[in-house]
Design an enzyme around this catalytic site. Structure first.
Site, PDB file in Angstrom:
ATOM      1  N   LYS A   1       0.840  -1.201   0.000  1.00 21.86           N
ATOM      2  CA  LYS A   1       0.000   0.000   0.000  1.00 21.86           C
ATOM      3  C   LYS A   1       0.876   1.253   0.000  1.00 21.86           C
ATOM      4  O   LYS A   1       0.595   2.227  -0.699  1.00 21.86           O
ATOM      5  CB  LYS A   1      -0.928  -0.014   1.226  1.00 21.86           C
ATOM      6  CG  LYS A   1      -2.031  -1.070   1.115  1.00 21.86           C
ATOM      7  CD  LYS A   1      -2.757  -1.321   2.431  1.00 21.86           C
ATOM      8  CE  LYS A   1      -3.751  -2.482   2.285  1.00 21.86           C
ATOM      9  NZ  LYS A   1      -4.362  -2.897   3.557  1.00 21.86           N
TER      10      LYS A   1
ATOM     11  N   GLN B   1      -4.126  -1.463   9.920  1.00 21.21           N
ATOM     12  CA  GLN B   1      -4.043  -2.800   9.332  1.00 21.21           C
ATOM     13  C   GLN B   1      -4.563  -3.850  10.319  1.00 21.21           C
ATOM     14  O   GLN B   1      -4.142  -3.874  11.477  1.00 21.21           O
ATOM     15  CB  GLN B   1      -2.579  -3.101   8.934  1.00 21.21           C
ATOM     16  CG  GLN B   1      -2.391  -4.412   8.211  1.00 21.21           C
ATOM     17  CD  GLN B   1      -3.106  -4.457   6.857  1.00 21.21           C
ATOM     18  OE1 GLN B   1      -3.038  -3.513   6.070  1.00 21.21           O
ATOM     19  NE2 GLN B   1      -3.806  -5.554   6.581  1.00 21.21           N
TER      20      GLN B   1
ATOM     21  N   ASP C   1     -10.765   3.139   4.720  1.00 19.57           N
ATOM     22  CA  ASP C   1     -11.178   1.741   4.614  1.00 19.57           C
ATOM     23  C   ASP C   1     -12.695   1.603   4.673  1.00 19.57           C
ATOM     24  O   ASP C   1     -13.224   0.520   4.459  1.00 19.57           O
ATOM     25  CB  ASP C   1     -10.562   0.914   5.762  1.00 19.57           C
ATOM     26  CG  ASP C   1      -9.290   0.194   5.329  1.00 19.57           C
ATOM     27  OD1 ASP C   1      -9.161  -0.082   4.123  1.00 19.57           O
ATOM     28  OD2 ASP C   1      -8.454  -0.088   6.203  1.00 19.57           O
TER      29      ASP C   1
END
Ligand code: NDP
Length: 290
Positions: A54, A98, A121
């Site tokens: 990412k 994460q 997200d």
């Protein structure tokens, strides 16, 4: 006839090319650089790879990226303090925590603490609620990636029966919610299945579009797939030294009309959608600051 391959790698590459242009335009107009802050707690090897990918993807499209690496002994309070600092930092536009987090940390508490305007997200209840109501601020990355793959592969979603295997908050539920919305590449009739679903094979065999997101290597065998169905494989599983999806690719390819590979299907799309959300977040915050 073997199924047509839906090439997520190529589709994601063309999205990243378009995003690089959009990022350059944004930077020129605002003199600001869209920035993603990734938070990685602990040393899970797969998470380390995901975060590194990412980070590199951000740099390639002209965005900035910081990775905050914290030890696996980090307390929830310490993590919440970091989130609060990132929320308050006007140079940070997107925050990504994460998952999974270590056991001592309550995942939902941490995800709820992310500023909804920086929630790239799309895990915050405000953003999930907006998405379900059909007025999204951000779209969740993997489900959005699946939707774009369906669109770019020319699959008719309108009126189709979509069967989703898996009901997680990250993939199964939101992808079902997105495809049932009124709108383009949507208007589907959606069935969401899970480990308690009865007559699973009967349901999957009635799918025009089958989306597998259960985390079980090669679970979807050819007999679970209706001839001519489109199969989207979200799963990423390590089988010995191979990465495989939730779909038995070779056998299902003989039955389906189109299929995504693993790797090279949904995975690259997830990252492309994250980049898109980070640019959207930067735009929203630059408007909010005016
Ligand atoms: P979760 O483990 O959170 O959820 C799995 C879901 O599958 C659950 O709803 C579970 O049901 C259901 N399930 C498990 N076994 C069965 C079964 N035998 N029959 C029917 N349903 C079953 O997984 P995620 O959604 O987070 O991830 C799914 C897969 O997708 C994983 O392989 C993951 O690595 C991958 N993934 C890939 C991404 C990408 O970018 N390509 C991004 C995110 C995930 P129940 O709720 O009843 O337990």
């Amino acid at each position: 006839m073997p199924a047509r391959l839906i090439d997520g790698k190529a589709i994601a590459a063309s999205i990243r090319e378009r995003l690089a242009v959009d990022v350059a335009t944004f930077r020129q107009a605002t003199h600001r650089i869209p920035k993603l802050a990734a938070v990685l707690v602990g040393d899970d090897p797969a998470s380390q790879v995901y975060v590194r990918n990412k980070e590199q993807a951000c740099t390639k499209v002209g965005m900035a990226s910081d990775v905050h690496r914290l030890p696996s002994t980090t307390t929830q309070t310490q993590l919440l303090e970091l989130i609060a600092r990132l929320n308050a930092d006007s140079d940070v536009h997107g925050i990504l925590v994460q998952l999974p987090l270590p056991k001592q940390i309550h995942e939902t508490t941490v995800l709820d603490a992310v500023d909804p305007l920086k929630d790239v997200d799309c895990f915050h209840p405000e953003n999930v609620g907006r998405m379900v109501q059909g007025r999204p601020r951000f779209l969740p990355c993997t489900p959005h990636g699946v939707q774009v793959l369906l669109r770019e592969s020319g699959t008719t979603v309108d009126g189709a029966h979509v069967v989703v295997l898996g009901r997680s908050e990250i993939v199964g539920k939101p992808v079902g919610m997105m495809l049932v919305q009124k709108g383009e590449t949507a208007n589907a009739t959606v069935t969401i299945c899970h480990s308690r679903t009865k007559n699973l094979a009967e349901i999957t065999r009635s799918a025009d579009i089958l989306i597998a997101a259960i985390g079980r290597p090669e679970f979807v065998t050819a007999d679970l797939v209706r001839p001519g169905a489109v199969v989207i494989d979200v799963g990423i599983n390590r089988l010995g030294d191979r990465l495989v999806g939730d779909v038995a690719f070779a056998a299902v390819s003989e039955v389906a009309s189109a299929i995504t590979p693993v790797p090279g299907g949904v995975g690259p799309m997830t990252i492309a959608m994250l980049l898109e959300n980070t640019l959207t977040a930067a735009k929203l915050q630059s408007v909010a600051a005016q």
